[in-house]
Design a protein around this motif. Structure first.
Motif, short mmCIF file in Angstrom:
data_model
loop_
_atom_site.label_atom_id
_atom_site.label_comp_id
_atom_site.label_asym_id
_atom_site.label_seq_id
_atom_site.Cartn_x
_atom_site.Cartn_y
_atom_site.Cartn_z
N GLU A 89 -22.08 88.06 5.22
CA GLU A 89 -20.92 88.71 4.63
C GLU A 89 -21.25 90.15 4.25
OE1 GLU A 89 -17.83 88.24 0.89
OE2 GLU A 89 -19.09 86.55 1.44
N GLN A 90 -22.43 90.37 3.71
CA GLN A 90 -22.83 91.73 3.35
C GLN A 90 -22.91 92.61 4.60
OE1 GLN A 90 -26.51 91.19 1.27
NE2 GLN A 90 -25.52 90.61 -0.65
N THR A 91 -23.40 92.07 5.69
CA THR A 91 -23.47 92.83 6.93
C THR A 91 -22.08 93.22 7.39
OG1 THR A 91 -25.50 91.69 7.56
CG2 THR A 91 -24.27 92.77 9.31
N CYS A 92 -21.14 92.28 7.35
CA CYS A 92 -19.75 92.59 7.75
C CYS A 92 -19.13 93.63 6.82
CB CYS A 92 -18.90 91.32 7.74
SG CYS A 92 -18.89 90.49 9.32
N ARG A 93 -19.44 93.52 5.54
CA ARG A 93 -18.90 94.50 4.59
C ARG A 93 -19.46 95.89 4.84
NH1 ARG A 93 -15.82 92.37 0.67
NH2 ARG A 93 -16.04 90.14 0.26
N LEU A 109 -14.08 100.79 17.09
CA LEU A 109 -12.85 100.19 16.59
C LEU A 109 -12.91 98.67 16.70
CD1 LEU A 109 -9.99 100.48 15.46
CD2 LEU A 109 -9.19 100.67 17.83
N VAL A 110 -13.44 98.16 17.81
CA VAL A 110 -13.60 96.72 17.97
C VAL A 110 -14.51 96.16 16.88
CG1 VAL A 110 -14.61 94.93 19.47
CG2 VAL A 110 -13.11 96.67 20.45
N ALA A 111 -15.62 96.84 16.62
CA ALA A 111 -16.54 96.40 15.56
C ALA A 111 -15.84 96.39 14.21
CB ALA A 111 -17.78 97.29 15.52
N THR A 112 -15.03 97.42 13.95
CA THR A 112 -14.29 97.51 12.69
C THR A 112 -13.32 96.36 12.53
OG1 THR A 112 -14.45 99.92 12.71
CG2 THR A 112 -12.78 98.96 11.29
N TYR A 151 -13.55 93.17 9.99
CA TYR A 151 -12.46 93.02 9.02
C TYR A 151 -11.88 91.61 9.07
CZ TYR A 151 -7.91 93.58 6.82
OH TYR A 151 -6.81 93.42 6.03
N PHE A 152 -11.60 91.13 10.28
CA PHE A 152 -11.03 89.79 10.40
C PHE A 152 -12.03 88.71 10.02
CE2 PHE A 152 -7.94 91.93 13.30
CZ PHE A 152 -6.84 91.73 12.50
N ALA A 153 -13.31 88.96 10.25
CA ALA A 153 -14.33 87.99 9.83
C ALA A 153 -14.34 87.84 8.32
CB ALA A 153 -15.70 88.42 10.33
N LEU A 154 -14.04 88.92 7.61
CA LEU A 154 -13.99 88.86 6.15
C LEU A 154 -12.68 88.28 5.63
CD1 LEU A 154 -15.55 92.34 5.36
CD2 LEU A 154 -16.59 90.10 4.92
N ARG A 155 -11.61 88.42 6.39
CA ARG A 155 -10.28 88.03 5.92
C ARG A 155 -9.92 86.58 6.23
NH1 ARG A 155 -7.93 90.69 2.22
NH2 ARG A 155 -5.93 90.10 3.05
N VAL A 156 -10.56 85.99 7.21
CA VAL A 156 -10.25 84.62 7.58
C VAL A 156 -10.67 83.68 6.45
CG1 VAL A 156 -10.81 82.77 9.22
CG2 VAL A 156 -10.48 85.10 10.04
N ARG A 185 -21.08 87.77 14.31
CA ARG A 185 -22.05 88.10 15.35
C ARG A 185 -21.45 89.07 16.37
NH1 ARG A 185 -23.44 82.69 14.45
NH2 ARG A 185 -22.15 81.95 16.16
N ILE A 186 -20.17 88.89 16.70
CA ILE A 186 -19.50 89.81 17.62
C ILE A 186 -19.42 91.20 17.01
CG2 ILE A 186 -17.29 90.35 18.73
CD1 ILE A 186 -16.89 87.30 19.06
N ALA A 187 -19.07 91.28 15.74
CA ALA A 187 -19.00 92.58 15.06
C ALA A 187 -20.37 93.25 15.05
CB ALA A 187 -18.49 92.40 13.63
N ASP A 188 -21.40 92.48 14.79
CA ASP A 188 -22.76 93.02 14.77
C ASP A 188 -23.15 93.54 16.15
OD1 ASP A 188 -25.11 93.63 13.37
OD2 ASP A 188 -26.06 91.75 13.97
#
Length: 108
Positions: free
Chosen positions: A12-16, A61-64, A68-73, A82-85
């Protein structure tokens, strides 16, 4: 060894971190495109670098969006993290390659 709870918190910290940094990097790419367009107009030349920066902006933009959606789901999806990373790392790698390309293609 990390517990699953610690690993989830780390993800979660990585996504943030990925979300705002990637959004800022889209702006960096757009600034680079603008500067290259000015140079191309003055020197009446073209370069592939602005096209590569446009592609890089899309990857950022894809990473963003994915982070964002990984945090909101409601039920966190680790696959999205992992995709965002991966998108973020690929984007940063491409940006570094474009910087190298610009350095040696734009002659002063």
């Amino acid at each position: 060894m990390q517990t699953p709870e610690q690993r989830n918190q780390l993800d979660e910290q990585t996504c943030r971190m990925i979300c705002p940094i990637s959004a800022a990097m889209v702006g960096v790419c757009l600034t680079g495109i603008g500067l290259l367009r000015v140079v191309a107009a003055v020197e009446r030349t073209t370069t592939l670098a602005d096209d590569l920066l446009a592609l890089d902006a899309i990857l950022f933009l894809v990473a963003t969006l994915v982070s964002y959606f990984a945090l909101r789901v409601p039920k966190r999806l680790h696959r999205l993290e992992r995709i965002a990373d991966a998108a973020f790392i690929a984007s940063m790698t491409l940006l570094t390659a474009v910087c190298f390309f610009i350095t040696y293609s734009v002659q002063t």
